[in-house]
Write a protein that holds these residues in place. Sequence first.
Motif, PDB file in Angstrom:
ATOM      1  N   TRP A  99      12.159   0.018  -1.376  1.00 37.25           N
ATOM      2  CA  TRP A  99      12.808  -1.213  -0.946  1.00 37.25           C
ATOM      3  C   TRP A  99      11.995  -1.904   0.154  1.00 37.25           C
ATOM      4  CZ3 TRP A  99      15.454  -4.953  -2.510  1.00 37.25           C
ATOM      5  CH2 TRP A  99      16.248  -5.748  -1.686  1.00 37.25           C
ATOM      6  N   LYS A 100      11.419  -1.108   1.056  1.00 34.93           N
ATOM      7  CA  LYS A 100      10.569  -1.656   2.112  1.00 34.93           C
ATOM      8  C   LYS A 100       9.327  -2.311   1.515  1.00 34.93           C
ATOM      9  CE  LYS A 100       8.204  -0.410   6.409  1.00 34.93           C
ATOM     10  NZ  LYS A 100       6.908  -1.028   6.047  1.00 34.93           N
ATOM     11  N   SER A 101       8.765  -1.694   0.479  1.00 33.71           N
ATOM     12  CA  SER A 101       7.592  -2.273  -0.181  1.00 33.71           C
ATOM     13  C   SER A 101       7.930  -3.620  -0.819  1.00 33.71           C
ATOM     14  CB  SER A 101       7.056  -1.317  -1.246  1.00 33.71           C
ATOM     15  OG  SER A 101       6.574  -0.130  -0.673  1.00 33.71           O
ATOM     16  N   HIS A 102       9.104  -3.714  -1.433  1.00 35.67           N
ATOM     17  CA  HIS A 102       9.528  -4.987  -2.019  1.00 35.67           C
ATOM     18  C   HIS A 102       9.596  -6.079  -0.948  1.00 35.67           C
ATOM     19  CE1 HIS A 102      10.155  -3.156  -5.818  1.00 35.67           C
ATOM     20  NE2 HIS A 102      11.242  -2.485  -5.494  1.00 35.67           N
ATOM     21  N   HIS A 103      10.096  -5.704   0.226  1.00 37.79           N
ATOM     22  CA  HIS A 103      10.182  -6.658   1.330  1.00 37.79           C
ATOM     23  C   HIS A 103       8.789  -7.033   1.831  1.00 37.79           C
ATOM     24  CE1 HIS A 103      14.328  -7.530   2.579  1.00 37.79           C
ATOM     25  NE2 HIS A 103      14.649  -6.364   2.044  1.00 37.79           N
ATOM     26  N   ASP A 104       7.957  -6.015   2.063  1.00 41.74           N
ATOM     27  CA  ASP A 104       6.634  -6.254   2.643  1.00 41.74           C
ATOM     28  C   ASP A 104       5.750  -7.131   1.769  1.00 41.74           C
ATOM     29  OD1 ASP A 104       7.472  -4.667   4.702  1.00 41.74           O
ATOM     30  OD2 ASP A 104       6.318  -2.892   4.101  1.00 41.74           O
ATOM     31  N   TYR A 105       5.926  -7.027   0.455  1.00 43.66           N
ATOM     32  CA  TYR A 105       5.066  -7.768  -0.466  1.00 43.66           C
ATOM     33  C   TYR A 105       5.774  -8.959  -1.112  1.00 43.66           C
ATOM     34  CZ  TYR A 105       1.764  -3.954   0.068  1.00 43.66           C
ATOM     35  OH  TYR A 105       0.891  -3.040   0.593  1.00 43.66           O
ATOM     36  N   GLY A 106       6.917  -9.343  -0.550  1.00 38.51           N
ATOM     37  CA  GLY A 106       7.603 -10.543  -1.017  1.00 38.51           C
ATOM     38  C   GLY A 106       8.088 -10.461  -2.442  1.00 38.51           C
TER      39      GLY A 106
END
Length: 230
Positions: free
Chosen positions: A46-53
């Motif tokens: 979920w953090k990766s989804h946020h970090d990469y838009g």
Amino acid sequence: MMLLGVAPSITARKGCQARKKFTHALGKYFDDDGPDTGSNLIKARWKSHHDYGAVQHAAVFELGDLIGILINATPTFFWMLVHIFSRPDLLADIRTEISGVVEAAETTAPANGTKRTHNIIVISKLLDHCPLLLSFYQETLRVLTHNTSSRWVTKDTLLADRYLLKAGNVIQMPGYPVHIMPSVYGADSRIFKPDRFMKPPPPPDDGRKKDRASKQHPASFRSFGGGATL
């Protein structure tokens, strides 16, 4: 039909409808802050989804991963239980292995503060300390999973000076025929051997070059469809 993209809403109607329902459910899970109480893996993704838009596409990405994981994991877990509890010697050996990665842990009940000590399996140690369990898992995948890899041909490719793969086509590669080839897995390739994938001890260094041809080709294990990279 969904893979080929030939009017999937018509030719694969049920599949498209099911995918839409799952995507909607996963989207609601993310909207309701589900990852906050999820596993560390879910939180990291979920953090990766946020970090990469990619938040707006998170549900679609996660659905693909669920399919990729569960299509093999669920039947493999079932057949591992069948094999392990029908072979007392195998059950005893694996229990002995796992006992080496068990640690005592103490937890406190939030309601009354009562402390309790229990044993936990340290998952991060399984790979390095349980070679029989790992081999048993791989052998179960080799014998009992029958998935097919699909690849899109991006340019004309000639294989072995004989087979021409034309650009713009899809090729499918069933893994099971490879898994039972005697030339790859030996004369006993059709027999279930829990210790098949256990690495033998390295031979003594006598200064001579090692025979690389005797090593198993990394792409010969096709259970997850990706050879050496999956």
